[in-house]
Design a protein around this motif. Structure first.
Motif, PDB file in Angstrom:
ATOM      1  N   SER A 105       0.826  -1.205   0.000  1.00 23.41           N
ATOM      2  CA  SER A 105       0.000   0.000   0.000  1.00 23.41           C
ATOM      3  C   SER A 105       0.859   1.252   0.000  1.00 23.41           C
ATOM      4  O   SER A 105       0.430   2.297  -0.475  1.00 23.41           O
ATOM      5  CB  SER A 105      -0.955  -0.009   1.192  1.00 23.41           C
ATOM      6  OG  SER A 105      -0.261   0.269   2.379  1.00 23.41           O
ATOM      7  N   THR A 106       2.062   1.156   0.529  1.00 28.11           N
ATOM      8  CA  THR A 106       2.957   2.316   0.502  1.00 28.11           C
ATOM      9  C   THR A 106       3.974   2.241  -0.643  1.00 28.11           C
ATOM     10  O   THR A 106       4.817   3.121  -0.766  1.00 28.11           O
ATOM     11  CB  THR A 106       3.689   2.500   1.838  1.00 28.11           C
ATOM     12  OG1 THR A 106       4.149   1.216   2.289  1.00 28.11           O
ATOM     13  CG2 THR A 106       2.769   3.105   2.884  1.00 28.11           C
ATOM     14  N   PRO A 165       2.835   1.679  -4.118  1.00 26.12           N
ATOM     15  CA  PRO A 165       1.803   1.339  -5.100  1.00 26.12           C
ATOM     16  C   PRO A 165       2.373   1.097  -6.494  1.00 26.12           C
ATOM     17  O   PRO A 165       1.688   0.536  -7.346  1.00 26.12           O
ATOM     18  CB  PRO A 165       0.884   2.566  -5.074  1.00 26.12           C
ATOM     19  CG  PRO A 165       1.722   3.676  -4.536  1.00 26.12           C
ATOM     20  CD  PRO A 165       2.700   3.050  -3.604  1.00 26.12           C
ATOM     21  N   PHE A 166       3.614   1.507  -6.708  1.00 25.67           N
ATOM     22  CA  PHE A 166       4.229   1.252  -8.014  1.00 25.67           C
ATOM     23  C   PHE A 166       5.310   0.190  -7.916  1.00 25.67           C
ATOM     24  O   PHE A 166       6.122   0.026  -8.810  1.00 25.67           O
ATOM     25  CB  PHE A 166       4.771   2.566  -8.590  1.00 25.67           C
ATOM     26  CG  PHE A 166       3.723   3.642  -8.639  1.00 25.67           C
ATOM     27  CD1 PHE A 166       2.634   3.521  -9.500  1.00 25.67           C
ATOM     28  CD2 PHE A 166       3.788   4.744  -7.789  1.00 25.67           C
ATOM     29  CE1 PHE A 166       1.642   4.494  -9.529  1.00 25.67           C
ATOM     30  CE2 PHE A 166       2.799   5.718  -7.806  1.00 25.67           C
ATOM     31  CZ  PHE A 166       1.715   5.594  -8.685  1.00 25.67           C
ATOM     32  N   GLU A 221      -0.110   6.603   2.491  1.00 21.11           N
ATOM     33  CA  GLU A 221      -0.408   5.777   1.310  1.00 21.11           C
ATOM     34  C   GLU A 221      -0.789   6.664   0.124  1.00 21.11           C
ATOM     35  O   GLU A 221      -0.370   6.418  -1.009  1.00 21.11           O
ATOM     36  CB  GLU A 221      -1.544   4.787   1.630  1.00 21.11           C
ATOM     37  CG  GLU A 221      -1.074   3.628   2.506  1.00 21.11           C
ATOM     38  CD  GLU A 221      -2.206   2.737   3.036  1.00 21.11           C
ATOM     39  OE1 GLU A 221      -1.899   1.662   3.563  1.00 21.11           O
ATOM     40  OE2 GLU A 221      -3.383   3.131   2.932  1.00 21.11           O
ATOM     41  N   HIS A 222      -1.541   7.689   0.427  1.00 21.17           N
ATOM     42  CA  HIS A 222      -1.932   8.586  -0.655  1.00 21.17           C
ATOM     43  C   HIS A 222      -0.722   9.351  -1.191  1.00 21.17           C
ATOM     44  O   HIS A 222      -0.589   9.556  -2.398  1.00 21.17           O
ATOM     45  CB  HIS A 222      -3.014   9.552  -0.168  1.00 21.17           C
ATOM     46  CG  HIS A 222      -3.656  10.308  -1.286  1.00 21.17           C
ATOM     47  ND1 HIS A 222      -4.372   9.700  -2.287  1.00 21.17           N
ATOM     48  CD2 HIS A 222      -3.675  11.642  -1.585  1.00 21.17           C
ATOM     49  CE1 HIS A 222      -4.805  10.609  -3.147  1.00 21.17           C
ATOM     50  NE2 HIS A 222      -4.396  11.801  -2.738  1.00 21.17           N
ATOM     51  N   LYS A 246       1.256   7.368  -3.572  1.00 19.92           N
ATOM     52  CA  LYS A 246       0.631   7.274  -4.886  1.00 19.92           C
ATOM     53  C   LYS A 246       0.811   8.576  -5.670  1.00 19.92           C
ATOM     54  O   LYS A 246       1.084   8.559  -6.859  1.00 19.92           O
ATOM     55  CB  LYS A 246      -0.877   6.999  -4.691  1.00 19.92           C
ATOM     56  CG  LYS A 246      -1.436   6.019  -5.699  1.00 19.92           C
ATOM     57  CD  LYS A 246      -2.892   5.695  -5.378  1.00 19.92           C
ATOM     58  CE  LYS A 246      -3.031   4.480  -4.466  1.00 19.92           C
ATOM     59  NZ  LYS A 246      -4.316   4.398  -3.786  1.00 19.92           N
ATOM     60  N   ARG A 247       0.653   9.678  -5.000  1.00 21.82           N
ATOM     61  CA  ARG A 247       0.638  10.965  -5.689  1.00 21.82           C
ATOM     62  C   ARG A 247       2.024  11.518  -6.013  1.00 21.82           C
ATOM     63  O   ARG A 247       2.239  12.103  -7.079  1.00 21.82           O
ATOM     64  CB  ARG A 247      -0.107  11.982  -4.819  1.00 21.82           C
ATOM     65  CG  ARG A 247      -1.609  11.850  -4.906  1.00 21.82           C
ATOM     66  CD  ARG A 247      -2.149  12.537  -6.167  1.00 21.82           C
ATOM     67  NE  ARG A 247      -2.609  13.882  -5.858  1.00 21.82           N
ATOM     68  CZ  ARG A 247      -2.345  14.954  -6.581  1.00 21.82           C
ATOM     69  NH1 ARG A 247      -1.592  14.860  -7.659  1.00 21.82           N
ATOM     70  NH2 ARG A 247      -2.805  16.139  -6.229  1.00 21.82           N
TER      71      ARG A 247
END
Ligand SMILES: Cc1ncc(C[n+]2csc(CCOP(=O)(O)OP(=O)(O)O)c2C)c(N)n1
Ligand SMILES: Cc1ncc(C[n+]2csc(CCOP(=O)(O)OP(=O)(O)O)c2C)c(N)n1
Ligand code: SF4
Ligand code: SF4
Ligand code: SF4
Ligand code: SF4
Lengths: 284, 180, 385, 86, 284, 385, 86, 180
Positions: free
Chosen positions: E148-149, E151-152, F46-47, F50-51
């Motif tokens: 989740s941390t 994501p890539f 987590e966000h 991603k960002r």
């Protein structure tokens, strides 16, 4: 006749803070001396060299080198340096700290910074004790040695620091002593040039708090011991370099090139995101 | 004197703290007075000057810091320079007279008592390390701040096991010293 | 067999507060200390390292304060009395385990020899700046006990009290020293062991099956237990029920946390030690604690000689804060001065407690040196003018 | 700064040392690790009371700066004299 | 006919808390199953067995085993266990925790407990992720794996935990998977009998948070992978056992007898203090 | 070239507070986050993970909270804006580096999504129990700023304010969320980037030699600098002089620490955001913050419909505590109720601030659930009866 | 407890399993790792909705308890029947 | 209805949260109302029941927790059992009628609307995973809590890229469903 400066490396020192706080014969000073020479040899851009220290006698190094420098908290220099290094891809970040700082309280950051292969150079002055706080036992205090918290002699097994760093993932690992000024300087040059996590353990006398308590005489006595017991074995299997009575294995033990944290980050993101990836450049 | 403020100063390794301990113990244990001692601490203190502040009183002591001292026991020139100004009127200065050169900074009305304690320790005891005991002996006589008996008991109590006699000998040498 | 050292070092001594604290802990029955060196507290553990091997105790220097502050809790649950010792930066690192001790109800003593902060600050200079941290430094709601000594003698006496309170209330008990008290030598009378009130660990006498580790059988504190007694206890820092099992719901949270707090706040009178002098019908009372109380003693004595009707109140117990006692002082005097070596911590508590009853004046500094008697005398004069 | 060992024209000495006496702490490293044995500890003390080294045998000094590399206090350094670069 | 219990190892479990919180197919349960069998085999006195956990899915083990047990703070179980173990020379203390708990936040205590050779057994369930908090990256998450941390995909180098523990000083080091139930049980028996710091890494599926995110199918798929990729090499050089694609080196890697922390303490004190030494016995 | 994601995600969204917080930080210019996962804050990082790769920022998950709370400070000194994010137990572990940030004057933002404690407590349940810890959790004297949002929208809006304040005052700024706000989805309007007030980092324009990192040239906050500008700064957590060099004496301590505190306390009016509604001539004002303010809004609206003259005050800024504003409220109402999801933290500040001016009632719980509207309505009724 | 596979006198079966259906989470380990293939997943669900295993081939079961060792949920175990110890 | 409190409950993996998101988004973005959504969290929630609470109002919403719901959208028997008692008078119960068996616990005055959404998703869409969209469609018609248009926009917005059409189809299937 050339103008005489008070010392050839004075340009790299905060001379307004000299004399420094280290005791007579303290090896920290000699190691810094070597360090300044290594910087000079590399003709480094001093705007792109940053020194970070934790707390301890050695931790005071950040306060004497005339580059942007940070004296942080006990044990956490590596974590601060990780943020700084990631944000300054063009700079070299050097962590300069004692054995207690790096391997006792800072042990977790040591193994993780090594694992991540963060682009930084770590110089760990191992003087077998906590100097700053008055000579307590450390993970490197020799068996049976006296320390203020082991008044009847140390009973804990010690770390073989180069082996620990190598096992964690460090890509450049060396050990020298402050007796070996030329080799140490050369190793510092190599470490500073190395992309990724480079680590040098520098064995060093603490005449005031380690040697006196253990009746080891003056600082030079330990220097002589370093000289006599030295066995230089570049590329030695780090498992064999534990410090034993009478034998001090020195040399460049590990030197491999692996992707640094930043490199693998960028590679990963490029692969996953393609042109959408915008690299982190920090502030320039 | 009911309350006596004593400052001791010298180099690291000269036995400054031990001297303070001997006095403090003598007062609080063997004379049933109250006493406090504070010493200088910190990296900055390492290797350079080292100081102790001892207070003695008949009653419980409040503020334990010395502003100006009644007695200044000084072992080194640097210590002298650091604290010579901070003496009360009528204070007593006990100093090592071959290591320290007095000058015009000694406040007026201060009684000065010098002793070549290093030499005495070397010549009469054969151990420079007992130098501070010589100083203490001389201090005892020059100031009469504490009884001889209490100081002697305190010394035996404070020094490493087996060195009591030697230290008492040094103490006595200081006590009996008279400037020519 | 060689004569072994007496466990309690009875007699009159001239020692510093740090050593007195160590000796007091030994007298109180402490046999396990985990620590990590830090100025100006290190001498406490150094002394333990020297003393313990001859009296069947053990000191271990851990890798950091995180470890030091939980290692001894492991020992405590084995049935011994334990403590840890630190100063400012190390104290900050211990905060998670203060909360753990509060939640597990580990009888635990934390010594903080205060130095000037924030951060590394002035490691060898005194301060009283961690007083609020002692109360509020860990996350979540909980209550603790904190005492502060003003002399080496009190270091000995009150560390014993700390251990007793930790056994009685099963909570973190802080011994809030300061650099001056820690490094000051003074006369310390250590009584005969038989003269020292020591509350021994009381383990439950209920057999397995009839005992639940967090059930209240009497009073407001559960009965202690140790490993190996057959109770097969489970102890967790999660919100738990009487059995000690995780209880992941708000009702259990209310029950547990309210009890953790009320077992302390309901017993302020039992826990609180406040030494007052000359407060009745006074014009001013100086409220202080730790080394500052010695200065207050001196300043008040001096001003009384000058005809000022001044009194002192030494807060030996800081936490739980004794509002009632403050109101009582307020009812007997015309002014209160709160003196402390910080920029205003306990003064806020006093202000809250006494409201508008009497003016509460503050005398503080930012640490690094004690408050000078001159300043305090000046303040007393100013307030009573 | 004790600087009295500077070269004079025609001097045949290969090197010399410069000592910053205020910084020296008398550790003896320079004396011990001078490869030519050019230095010795003197009996002079600096203002802090540390014993100072001195260039006891100027003719031996080749200005290799080993003293300068060992010195923990940045208090001494060696320099070559009459070298081509000057 | 014998009375039928609900399960043969129920006596070792807190059955009043069953079913446990672990997901279907979570390997933590299987590892605990093996653990209970090891305890049974050793016929251990259950009053002398104490389990300590940190925080995490695996950290919940302490709550299910019916011995005196402690669920402490994230990463610090080893430090708590050190105090307990030193105070209970006759007991065996077991630390049961996840890879994040032991090797991320708890890394410092891991290397120091290993260095000191504290008498305890550590079972580290490595499921390549932080299960409890929702599947973040850990120091053991494979290269490029999703978390989740990350994501890539993960971009950090991983620890080779057995090598790290061995380099720190661990005297018993093994690795098995929850597929290898018999071997794992046997290893647990050996570890529990071992005086000093014994460590077992147990590879284990986290179907919910690691496998699902990485589209690895059901828990059994990883079990099958463990089976297929397993290469058993007892005594292997730990430097060679890093987890690679397609090859999972398992076995008992290190098993040496060195003085435990307590033994070296007592030896040292006896030597220094002679009869004046009074050993620390804790409370009995 | 592929179209890259907009940096500010302008538009109307239905997102939770954690994501709004992350988006707000991005909008405020944050480009470096070091964190360590912990419920209920993990979604924020987590966000970020991603960002950031698409907008030139970087998230790194560190090995623990000790590292997370200092790593980003290294990045900040390189010239970027940075933050860290955690919850209770992790917050406790960050306390040493809160003090470091205060001492170094690192512009720094710490997000704490509060859960119920003490210790591991109830990881997925809300609380407002770390409010005092935010103020007092590190050793030594220092001051900080803390804001608390009551909705996802406020998570976005006020994290921007936090970053701006951290740049302006160069101190640790805390964003004290709670599990409910963090996990609650709601409508969030993200304005166009140009509509968002962002205070950019102001580095000194003084050249090397004419600049000292801790000298006050104007106001009470020193000019910021970053590495590589040629100033050859030395930055230390020891007590330091204007040059940044260690200054191991009590005078330097007084100067430095008093300034560290006064730069905040002298600017309470500038920093403080308090939203009041219907307080004039009211019979009762409910003072609250965070999610509790939404409940207060609901309860007060309900009771107003029933004819009770009640108002609300939402403390967006908690620290520095605004005594003056409290007195003003007290002067306009007959009763104050302080409602918070803890056993009494900010209520003590209100009591201290208003003294005996009006009765200050407390409505709290031990965490794990929000205060129910029924209880609050009941309290309002009880107080105004 | 599904216990209906108990031995009856004269039974020739070597072993059987006991399933605690309340604990089962339907992971299929027991089925997959039964060395004799005695178990199969049934179509029955327990009260939590998990699919239960069943002893589909009682004659194959030798009571080796491999299912019991693999089960993460302590929901099944195998036992030998008619063994000497009984 | 100006304020509507909607509870959604089912098993993990049934799309409970997604349903809540779709409703919340529809209301707050496409109808310019206010909306909040809270979901169950925690290890205990893992793998078992999963719940969401959605509130819709014309004005800003204070307290975001539902005590008793106006609408209960339920996907599983366990969810039904957990929350069936917590309905307002006159509430609407929308349930999967092949997974859930109603019983006497349904409060009086509650309007019940069942739909075999799983079968519809399977048969008409070919993907059981679209089951929650079928439920949403039926919910839209049964409750009229939100406009069709807003819900459809919200669905397209919320589901993974490229699956919009399929999901809308499922939604419509639910919307058009009539119990025989
Ligand atoms: C959190 C914290 N714990 C403890 C200390 C006290 N402390 C300062 S330096 C030091 C040890 C230094 O030893 P080392 O790293 O070996 O360096 P040296 O002084 O020997 O060069 C300690 C324990 C501190 N400053 N902060
Ligand atoms: C100080 C602190 N930081 C973070 C957390 C949140 N947390 C709980 S468990 C956990 C990770 C668990 O992962 P691991 O140890 O690998 O165990 P698993 O759940 O995978 O078995 C984290 C980060 C915490 N409880 N305490
Ligand atoms: S105490 Fe030791 S390490 Fe510190 S300065 Fe002195 S010699 Fe060096
Ligand atoms: S090495 Fe440096 S400090 Fe040591 S004696 Fe020589 S000049 Fe002095
Ligand atoms: S989340 Fe993963 S580790 Fe945790 S119980 Fe589920 S399967 Fe096991
Ligand atoms: S192994 Fe256990 S949990 Fe899995 S299906 Fe078999 S009985 Fe059920």
């Amino acid at each position: 006749m050339t103008e005489i400066k008070s010392h050839p490396v004075d340009g790299l020192l905060r001379t307004d803070r000299m004399p420094h706080i280290w005791c007579p014969g303290c090896g920290v000073g000699t190691s810094v001396n070597c360090f300044t020479r290594a910087i000079e040899k590399l003709e480094m851009d001093l705007d792109k060299l940053h020194v970070v220290s934790g707390i301890g006698c050695t931790g005071r190094v950040a306060g004497y080198i005339n580059v942007d420098s940070f004296h942080t908290t006990h044990g956490r220099a590596l974590a601060f340096a990780t943020g700084l290094s990631l944000s300054r891809p063009d700079s070299k970040v050097v962590v300069y700290s004692g054995d207690g700082d790096i391997a006792a309280i800072g042990g977790n950051h040591l193994i993780h910074a090594a694992r991540r292969n963060v682009d930084m150079t770590v110089i760990c002055v191992n003087n077998y004790t906590y100097g700053m706080t008055g000579g307590q036992v450390t993970p490197t205090t020799p068996d049976k040695a006296l320390a203020s918290t082991t008044p009847f002699g140390n009973f804990e097994h010690t770390f073989n620091i180069p082996n620990l760093v190598a096992a964690s993932g460090g890509t450049y690992v060396a050990r020298w002593t402050v007796f070996h000024v030329r080799q140490l300087t050369r190793a510092m040059v190599s470490a500073l040039k190395h992309p990724g996590f480079s680590f040098i353990e520098v064995l060093s006398p603490c005449p005031t708090l380690y040697m006196r308590r253990n009746k080891l005489g003056a600082a030079v006595n330990l220097m002589e011991y370093f000289k006599e017991s030295a066995v230089i074995e570049n590329g030695a299997d780090t498992r064999t370099v534990a410090l034993n009575e009478g034998k001090t294995v020195l040399g460049e033990f590990v030197n491999v090139r692996l992707p640094t944290l930043r490199e693998s980050y960028e590679e990963r993101m490029k692969e996953a995101l393609g042109e959408k990836f915008v690299p982190y450049e920090g502030s320039k | 004197m009911s309350k006596v403020d004593i400052r001791i100063c010298g180099m690291g390794g000269q036995g400054v703290i031990m001297s303070g301990l001997v006095i403090g113990k003598a007062a609080s244990i063997y004379e049933d007075k109250w006493s406090t001692m504070l010493q200088s601490f910190g990296p900055e203190a390492r290797g350079s000057t080292c100081a102790a502040q001892v207070m003695i009183d008949d009653v419980h002591i409040g503020y334990p810091y010395i502003d100006k001292a009644d007695i200044f026991l000084v072992f080194s020139q640097a210590g002298y320079e650091k604290y010579i100004a901070e003496l009360k009127e009528g204070a007593i200065l006990v100093y090592e007279d071959e290591l320290i050169t007095l000058d015009e900074r000694v406040p007026k009305g201060v009684k000065t008592c010098g002793i070549p304690a290093t030499r005495i320790a070397q010549e009469q005891i054969g151990k420079v390390i007992t130098f501070n005991m010589v100083m203490l002996g001389y201090f005892a006589r020059a100031t009469e701040a504490i009884s001889l008996d209490a100081l002697k008991k305190s010394i035996v109590d404070s020094v490493p096991h087996g060195t009591g006699e030697m230290n008492l000998k040094a103490f006595n040498a200081g006590y009996n010293y008279t400037a020519e | 067999m060689a004569k072994s050292k007496p466990i309690v070092d009875t007699g009159i001594h001239f020692i510093d507060g740090n050593m007195a604290c160590a000796e007091g802990a030994i007298a109180a029955g402490c046999r396990f200390v985990s620590g990590y060196p830090i100025t100006p507290s290190t001498e406490v553990v150094e002394h333990m390292a020297k003393r313990f091997p001859e009296i069947g105790g053990m000191f271990i220097q851990m890798e950091d304060e995180l470890a030091a502050s939980i290692c001894f809790q492991g020992a405590v649950w084995s049935g011994v009395k334990g403590m840890t010792v630190t100063s400012g930066p190390g104290f900050s690192l211990m905060m998670e385990h203060v909360g753990l001790a509060a939640a597990l109800e580990t009888p635990s003593v934390f010594v903080d020899v205060q130095r000037a902060g924030p951060s590394t600050g002035l490691p060898t200079a005194p301060a009283q700046q961690d007083m609020m941290q002692a109360r509020w430094g860990s996350h979540g709601d909980y209550e603790i006990i904190a005492l502060s000594p003003s002399s080496p003698q009190e270091c000995f006496d009150y560390i014993v009290t700390c251990f007793n309170l930790s056994e009685k209330y099963r909570c973190p008990v802080f011994f809030m020293m300061d650099e001056t008290v820690g490094h000051m030598h003074g006369k310390v009378k250590i009584p005969d062991a038989s003269q020292i009130d020591v509350l021994e660990r009381q383990n439950t006498t209920r057999p397995p099956g009839e005992y639940q580790p967090y059930k209240i059988y009497e009073g407001s504190v559960p009965e202690m237990v140790k490993v190996g007694m057959g109770h097969r206890i489970h102890i967790t820092g999660l919100t738990h029920d009487e059995q000690g099992y995780p209880a992941m719901n708000a009702d259990a949270q209310q029950t547990l946390v309210k009890r953790l707090c009320s077992k302390i706040t309901d017993n302020v009178d039992d826990i609180s030690i406040i030494k007052t002098e000359n407060i009745d019908d006074s014009d001013v009372v100086v409220i202080s604690y730790g080394i500052t109380s010695r200065i207050a003693e001196y300043a008040v004595n001096t001003t009384r000689e000058q005809g000022i009707n001044a009194g002192t109140a030494q807060l030996v117990t800081i936490w739980p804060f004794n509002d009632r006692a403050m109101m009582e002082i307020a009812s007997k005097t015309k002014n209160i001065i709160v003196a402390e070596m910080n920029l205003g911590q306990i003064v806020n508590e006093v202000r809250r407690a006494v409201g508008n009853a009497v003016p509460v004046h503050f005398l503080g500094n930012a640490g690094g040196r004690t408050i000078s008697p001159e300043l305090m005398i000046g303040k007393i004069r100013e307030v009573t003018r | 700064m004790a600087n009295n060992n500077e070269s004079t024209p025609g001097d045949k000495r290969k090197g010399t040392v410069v000592i910053n006496e205020d910084r020296c702490k008398g550790c003896t490293y320079c004396v011990r690790y001078c490869p030519t044995g050019a230095l010795e500890m003197s009996v002079r003390l600096n203002h802090k009371g540390y014993t100072l080294p001195e260039l006891a045998h100027p003719e031996k000094c080749n200005g290799c700066d080993m003293c300068g590399m060992y010195c923990p206090d940045f208090a001494i350094y060696g320099r070559r004299l009459n070298s081509r670069e000057e």
